[in-house]
Structure formats: structure tokens, C-alpha cells
Design a protein around this motif. Structure first.
Motif, mmCIF file in Angstrom:
data_model
loop_
_atom_site.group_PDB
_atom_site.id
_atom_site.type_symbol
_atom_site.label_atom_id
_atom_site.label_comp_id
_atom_site.label_asym_id
_atom_site.label_seq_id
_atom_site.Cartn_x
_atom_site.Cartn_y
_atom_site.Cartn_z
ATOM 1 N N TYR A 288 0.835 -1.213 0.000
ATOM 2 C CA TYR A 288 0.000 0.000 0.000
ATOM 3 C C TYR A 288 0.864 1.254 0.000
ATOM 4 C CZ TYR A 288 -3.715 3.257 1.277
ATOM 5 O OH TYR A 288 -4.612 4.306 1.281
ATOM 6 N N ALA A 289 1.918 1.256 0.810
ATOM 7 C CA ALA A 289 2.787 2.432 0.898
ATOM 8 C C ALA A 289 3.463 2.740 -0.437
ATOM 9 C CB ALA A 289 3.842 2.224 1.981
ATOM 10 N N GLY A 296 1.962 14.892 -2.885
ATOM 11 C CA GLY A 296 3.014 14.751 -3.867
ATOM 12 C C GLY A 296 4.104 13.759 -3.520
ATOM 13 N N VAL A 297 3.934 13.017 -2.440
ATOM 14 C CA VAL A 297 4.959 12.070 -2.001
ATOM 15 C C VAL A 297 4.309 10.714 -1.729
ATOM 16 C CG1 VAL A 297 6.733 11.554 -0.282
ATOM 17 C CG2 VAL A 297 6.312 13.924 -0.967
ATOM 18 N N LYS A 298 4.910 9.643 -2.221
ATOM 19 C CA LYS A 298 4.425 8.309 -1.871
ATOM 20 C C LYS A 298 4.757 8.000 -0.418
ATOM 21 C CE LYS A 298 4.444 6.129 -6.424
ATOM 22 N NZ LYS A 298 4.960 5.012 -7.253
ATOM 23 N N LEU A 299 3.880 7.249 0.222
ATOM 24 C CA LEU A 299 4.091 6.898 1.633
ATOM 25 C C LEU A 299 5.443 6.209 1.838
ATOM 26 C CD1 LEU A 299 0.621 5.571 2.879
ATOM 27 C CD2 LEU A 299 1.704 7.766 3.414
ATOM 28 N N ILE A 300 5.821 5.370 0.904
ATOM 29 C CA ILE A 300 7.053 4.599 1.072
ATOM 30 C C ILE A 300 8.285 5.507 1.097
ATOM 31 C CG2 ILE A 300 7.538 4.183 -1.368
ATOM 32 C CD1 ILE A 300 7.796 1.591 1.478
ATOM 33 N N ASP A 301 8.147 6.728 0.576
ATOM 34 C CA ASP A 301 9.274 7.657 0.560
ATOM 35 C C ASP A 301 9.326 8.542 1.804
ATOM 36 O OD1 ASP A 301 10.224 6.777 -1.921
ATOM 37 O OD2 ASP A 301 8.784 8.049 -2.993
ATOM 38 N N ARG A 302 8.361 8.396 2.671
ATOM 39 C CA ARG A 302 8.365 9.176 3.911
ATOM 40 C C ARG A 302 9.232 8.467 4.962
ATOM 41 N NH1 ARG A 302 5.238 13.440 3.963
ATOM 42 N NH2 ARG A 302 3.535 13.627 2.428
ATOM 43 N N GLU A 303 10.082 9.250 5.604
ATOM 44 C CA GLU A 303 11.022 8.665 6.562
ATOM 45 C C GLU A 303 10.294 7.954 7.703
ATOM 46 O OE1 GLU A 303 14.815 9.972 9.381
ATOM 47 O OE2 GLU A 303 13.845 11.451 8.083
ATOM 48 N N SER A 304 9.169 8.514 8.153
ATOM 49 C CA SER A 304 8.434 7.899 9.263
ATOM 50 C C SER A 304 7.965 6.493 8.912
ATOM 51 C CB SER A 304 7.235 8.765 9.657
ATOM 52 O OG SER A 304 6.362 8.947 8.542
ATOM 53 N N VAL A 305 7.518 6.301 7.662
ATOM 54 C CA VAL A 305 7.068 4.993 7.222
ATOM 55 C C VAL A 305 8.255 4.049 7.053
ATOM 56 C CG1 VAL A 305 5.944 3.731 5.342
ATOM 57 C CG2 VAL A 305 4.989 5.894 6.140
ATOM 58 N N ASP A 356 -0.603 -3.493 14.186
ATOM 59 C CA ASP A 356 -0.925 -2.102 14.525
ATOM 60 C C ASP A 356 -0.274 -1.129 13.538
ATOM 61 O OD1 ASP A 356 -2.021 -0.152 16.595
ATOM 62 O OD2 ASP A 356 0.096 0.433 16.556
ATOM 63 N N ARG A 357 0.989 -1.327 13.245
ATOM 64 C CA ARG A 357 1.690 -0.420 12.329
ATOM 65 C C ARG A 357 1.173 -0.560 10.908
ATOM 66 N NH1 ARG A 357 8.041 -0.766 14.304
ATOM 67 N NH2 ARG A 357 7.687 0.014 16.421
ATOM 68 N N ALA A 358 0.853 -1.767 10.510
ATOM 69 C CA ALA A 358 0.327 -1.963 9.162
ATOM 70 C C ALA A 358 -1.020 -1.270 9.004
ATOM 71 C CB ALA A 358 0.209 -3.456 8.862
ATOM 72 N N ILE A 359 -1.854 -1.334 10.037
ATOM 73 C CA ILE A 359 -3.136 -0.623 10.004
ATOM 74 C C ILE A 359 -2.898 0.883 9.928
ATOM 75 C CG2 ILE A 359 -5.155 -0.008 11.404
ATOM 76 C CD1 ILE A 359 -5.198 -2.950 12.334
ATOM 77 N N GLN A 360 -1.945 1.376 10.703
ATOM 78 C CA GLN A 360 -1.645 2.805 10.696
ATOM 79 C C GLN A 360 -1.207 3.275 9.308
ATOM 80 O OE1 GLN A 360 -2.324 4.457 13.352
ATOM 81 N NE2 GLN A 360 -1.561 6.502 12.837
ATOM 82 N N ILE A 361 -0.367 2.493 8.662
ATOM 83 C CA ILE A 361 0.112 2.864 7.326
ATOM 84 C C ILE A 361 -1.017 2.805 6.313
ATOM 85 C CG2 ILE A 361 1.607 2.088 5.427
ATOM 86 C CD1 ILE A 361 3.647 1.252 7.618
ATOM 87 N N ASN A 362 -1.917 1.835 6.453
ATOM 88 C CA ASN A 362 -3.033 1.703 5.526
ATOM 89 C C ASN A 362 -4.174 2.660 5.822
ATOM 90 O OD1 ASN A 362 -3.205 -0.907 3.497
ATOM 91 N ND2 ASN A 362 -1.663 -1.151 5.097
ATOM 92 N N GLY A 363 -4.149 3.282 7.002
ATOM 93 C CA GLY A 363 -5.208 4.221 7.353
ATOM 94 C C GLY A 363 -6.552 3.537 7.479
ATOM 95 N N ARG A 365 -8.335 2.135 5.340
ATOM 96 C CA ARG A 365 -8.348 0.848 4.639
ATOM 97 C C ARG A 365 -7.907 -0.275 5.567
ATOM 98 N NH1 ARG A 365 -4.210 -1.927 1.557
ATOM 99 N NH2 ARG A 365 -5.122 -3.247 -0.071
ATOM 100 N N GLY A 366 -6.915 -0.022 6.390
ATOM 101 C CA GLY A 366 -6.431 -1.035 7.319
ATOM 102 C C GLY A 366 -7.428 -1.363 8.408
ATOM 103 N N TYR A 367 -8.222 -0.367 8.790
ATOM 104 C CA TYR A 367 -9.225 -0.567 9.843
ATOM 105 C C TYR A 367 -10.470 -1.259 9.315
ATOM 106 C CZ TYR A 367 -11.825 0.602 14.116
ATOM 107 O OH TYR A 367 -12.533 0.538 15.294
ATOM 108 N N SER A 368 -10.650 -1.229 7.998
ATOM 109 C CA SER A 368 -11.803 -1.872 7.375
ATOM 110 C C SER A 368 -11.530 -3.367 7.191
ATOM 111 C CB SER A 368 -12.067 -1.233 6.005
ATOM 112 O OG SER A 368 -11.095 -1.683 5.060
ATOM 113 N N LYS A 369 -12.502 -4.032 6.602
ATOM 114 C CA LYS A 369 -12.332 -5.452 6.280
ATOM 115 C C LYS A 369 -11.888 -5.668 4.841
ATOM 116 C CE LYS A 369 -15.581 -7.231 9.758
ATOM 117 N NZ LYS A 369 -14.636 -8.022 10.531
ATOM 118 N N ASP A 370 -11.388 -4.602 4.201
ATOM 119 C CA ASP A 370 -10.868 -4.752 2.849
ATOM 120 C C ASP A 370 -9.539 -5.512 2.829
ATOM 121 O OD1 ASP A 370 -13.027 -3.447 1.854
ATOM 122 O OD2 ASP A 370 -11.973 -1.636 1.212
ATOM 123 N N THR A 371 -8.859 -5.569 3.958
ATOM 124 C CA THR A 371 -7.658 -6.391 4.106
ATOM 125 C C THR A 371 -7.846 -7.302 5.319
ATOM 126 O OG1 THR A 371 -6.392 -5.025 5.669
ATOM 127 C CG2 THR A 371 -6.321 -4.369 3.343
#
Length: 418
Positions: A288-289, A296-305, A356-363, A365-371
Motif C-alpha cells: 500500500y505504501a 506529492g509524495v508516496k508513503l514509502i518515501d516518507r522517513e516515518s514509514v 498495529d503499524r500496518a493498520i496505521q500505514i493503511n489508514g 483501509r487497514g481498519y476496514s475489512k478490505d484487508t
């Protein structure tokens, strides 16, 4: 100066983390089976039963395919219908199986049958293996292990056990209650730990019984916050329940040996499976990231992620090493108690953190039942409780530290007895 041979010896050549080509072939077969046969079902609402596990009809079909493919019961010896893997070999396969939330049960490697089969293989007589083990191996029945009791009875401290069995001729008469007995509602074969004497070391006995025997009942299937194994987690009641003396597993008064034989490896196989789920969390989060863009930035390019994912990758590898060391201890014929406790603490907490972290990154979407992340998150919270709470295992480690001192961290030396 040292010779080349001496340098090799000094370099610790026995520390070898390679696996055999045969094991790698099995791992690849299981990985392909999970990816192609099992994971697609996770997206189908009709693939789930009412308690969040795989539908029985679909499971039956998958089990037949897995057995035909020669991917059945890797934890058991060949003569008992398994693949004859060591605990270290199981570590490799179990992690691979649990890339899917449905994986282990398909290969007959899920709790509680997994641990029950291993202890029956280790301690059962030939007659008991034929009667009690073989039907579980063949997938004809399920099983349960009844030990934990409601307060003020026995939990982590078996000396507090209130369920008692009293000898009456060729039978034992059992009275008491058990609860949070995993799989009980779907089980045909049961192991029951009861107090048979007041001796702390030899005061417990393990009995085998079939669900059809009279004078016991399931009081309730206890609702829990997470998805459940088939058969749930149940409260049982025994009232003048009779069990023949011949249905004792092991010896009278040696119930704690049965517990130790079963729970050590069972705790470790939990960890093996949980590593697979933790890796799946990282997989979903990374995927997802790499696609999601904001400002303008992909999540995977953010240092926090990057920090979150990099730390998880490291913690998963730490968990794999702890699990493999504990598995190796068991393969050497030892209990590996402190190694299992360390693995259990680390991997249980890791699984919760990964979800927990995967849900946080997915926002959202992570809290839903889509994953499957929310499924794993609900399931993960129990990991720090089942088969001994974190705090109990830390107390066990402190006891070993007190007994061993700096030898707590000793190295085994080739040619020396441990």
C-alpha cells in the motif's frame, strides 16, 4: 600463528543457518499452495464461518488437496502419517503456512490439534496412538486440551487446580470445571488434566476421553474479541464423570510431564505461525505504501514509514532467530524452556506491533475489512496471554537467571554435554 584448520574451528563453523534442498522444496511447495489455493479465499465473504475462520466445506476440499500434494502433518513421524520434520524444519514451514490467516489448519498444523498430536506421538502407547492419535492425523476428528480453570482454580499455576479425579475400581471419577478450552465445541477427542493427589510434583494426571462419554457438558462457548479456532473457547463442567484407568496418558501422577511435553513445543509452534502473520502485515503495508500518494509524495518515501517498516523487518528477523534457537534446543533433546519463553514474549508482542503499524500505514483501509489486517489485529491481542502471559514467562526467565547467573548466556561446545 594459527593453521587454516584452527582458524576454521575458531570461526565457529558449526553455526550453519542453511536449510537442506529437500526442506526448501517443501517450503516452496507450501508457499505456492498458500498463494494459489488459500489466499484467494480471504477476499470471499462466503469463505468465513460465523466465528471468522475458514468455512468447513472449503476447508475439507483444501485439506484433501494438501494431503494429495504430500503437504500433510509435517510435525509427525512418517510411521504416524507425517513428514518427519525436526522442530527446526517445522519452523521454516509453519512460518510459510501462516502467510494466510487460513493456512495452518489446511495442513493439519493448527492449534490445538498440532500440540495434541505431538504429545500423543511422544507419550501415547501403541494402542492409544491407534485409538486417539490416528483419527486426528487422518482429519476425521478434532481434539482439545482441557487444563485451564476459572478463578480461583488453576491457570498458569497448576498447583491451584480444583478439578479432581478420585480412583474408584478400574475407573477415575472426575468433578470440576475448565474454561477457555480451545476447540472444545468441535472436538471429539479430549485430554483432561485433573488433580489426583496433593503432591505438587506428582499430583496431576492426564486423562483421555471421547465427547460421547456421559456426565460432562459444555456450559458455554465464551465470546472473545478476536476470530476463533474451529470449536471456539469453551467452559466445561464435569459431574461424577468416569474415565477408565486405561485411558491415562503417560502415568498416574505424571500429568505435569504431559503438560511440559505438550506446552513447550506448542508455545513455539504458535511463534512459528505468528512470524508468518507478522510478515504478511509488512507485506500488506509495504504494498500500500508503494502505491499511496499524498501531498506529492508516496508513503514509502516518507522517513516515518521507512522507520516503521525497517524496524519491523529487524524485529521479525530477531524473532526468527529466537524461534530457530529454541527449536534447535528441542531437537537436541532438551526442553529449551528459557529459549521458548524468550521467543514467546518477543514474537507475541511483535505480532501485535506489526498489525498495529500496518493498520496505521493503511489508514482507514487497514481498519476496514478490505484487508486481513483487522482480523490479524484482533487475533494478535491474545498472543500475549495464551500459553502463559508475558509476565509469567519473564518470571521464568528471571528464575533461570538466578539459577544460572552468567551461564544464562552460555555457548554449547562441540563434544561437550550441555
Amino acid at each position: 600463528m594459527t593453521t587454516a584448520r584452527e582458524e576454521k574451528a575458531l570461526g565457529g563453523a558449526l553455526m550453519d543457518f542453511r536449510i537442506s534442498p529437500e526442506l526448501e522444496k517443501l517450503r516452496t511447495q507450501i508457499a505456492d499452495f498458500v498463494a494459489n489455493e488459500i489466499m484467494p479465499l480471504e477476499e470471499r465473504p462466503d469463505a468465513y464461518d460465523g466465528h471468522g475462520n475458514i468455512d468447513e466445506a472449503l476447508l475439507s476440499d483444501l485439506r484433501a488437496k494438501a494431503r494429495s500434494a504430500g503437504l500433510w502433518c509435517p510435525q509427525l513421524k512418517h510411521e504416524n502419517g507425517g513428514l518427519g520434520l525436526s522442530k527446526t524444519g517445522m519452523s521454516v514451514l509453519y512460518e510459510t503456512m501462516n502467510r494466510s490467516i487460513f493456512g495452518p489448519v489446511v495442513f493439519n498444523s493448527a492449534a490445538p490439534d498440532d500440540g495434541n498430536m505431538m504429545v500423543l506421538e511422544a507419550l501415547g502407547t501403541d494402542e492409544q496412538k491407534e485409538r486417539w492419535l490416528k483419527p486426528i492425523v487422518e482429519g476425521k476428528v478434532r481434539s482439545a486440551f482441557a487444563m485451564t480453570e476459572p478463578e480461583p482454580g488453576g491457570g498458569s499455576d497448576p498447583s491451584m487446580m480444583l478439578t479432581r479425579a478420585v480412583r474408584d475400581g478400574d475407573d477415575w471419577v472426575v468433578n470440576g470445571r475448565k474454561w477457555f478450552i480451545t476447540g472444545a465445541e468441535a472436538a471429539d477427542h479430549f485430554m483432561l488434566i485433573a488433580k489426583t493427589a496433593d503432591d505438587k510434583r506428582r499430583g496431576h494426571t492426564c486423562f483421555l476421553f471421547h465427547k460421547s462419554q456421559p456426565n460432562w457438558k459444555i456450559v458455554r462457548r465464551i465470546p472473545i474479541m478476536g476470530p476463533e479456532e474451529h470449536g471456539g473457547h469453551c467452559e466445561l463442567e464435569f459431574t461424577d464423570f468416569r474415565i477408565p484407568h486405561s485411558d491415562i496418558l503417560g502415568e498416574e501422577g505424571r500429568g505435569l510431564k504431559v503438560v511440559q511435553t505438550r506446552l513447550g513445543p506448542a508455545r513455539l509452534t504458535h511463534c512459528m505461525r505468528w512470524l508468518g502473520l507478522a510478515k504478511r502485515c509488512v507485506e500488506i503495508a509495504t504494498d500500500y505504501a508503494e502505491r499511496r500518494e499524498g501531498f506529492g509524495v508516496k508513503l514509502i518515501d516518507r522517513e516515518s514509514v521507512q522507520v516503521m517498516l525497517g524496524d519491523l523487518a529487524m524485529q521479525i528477523e530477531v524473532g526468527r532467530l529466537l524461534v530457530m534457537k529454541a527449536a534447535w534446543e528441542i531437537d537436541q533433546g532438551r526442553y529449551g524452556q528459557k529459549e521458548i519463553s524468550m521467543a514467546k514474549i518477543h514474537v507475541a508482542n511483535l505480532l501485535h506491533t506489526a498489525a498495529d503499524r500496518a493498520i496505521q500505514i493503511n489508514g482507514a483501509r487497514g481498519y476496514s475489512k478490505d484487508t486481513v489486517l483487522e482480523w490479524i489485529y484482533r487475533y494478535a491481542r491474545q498472543a500475549r496471554l495464551v500459553d502463559g502471559a508475558d509476565e509469567v514467562h519473564k518470571m521464568v526467565l528471571n528464575r533461570h537467571l538466578g539459577d544460572l547467573g552468567t551461564d544464562f548466556w552460555h555457548w554449547d561446545v562441540e563434544g561437550e554435554d550441555a
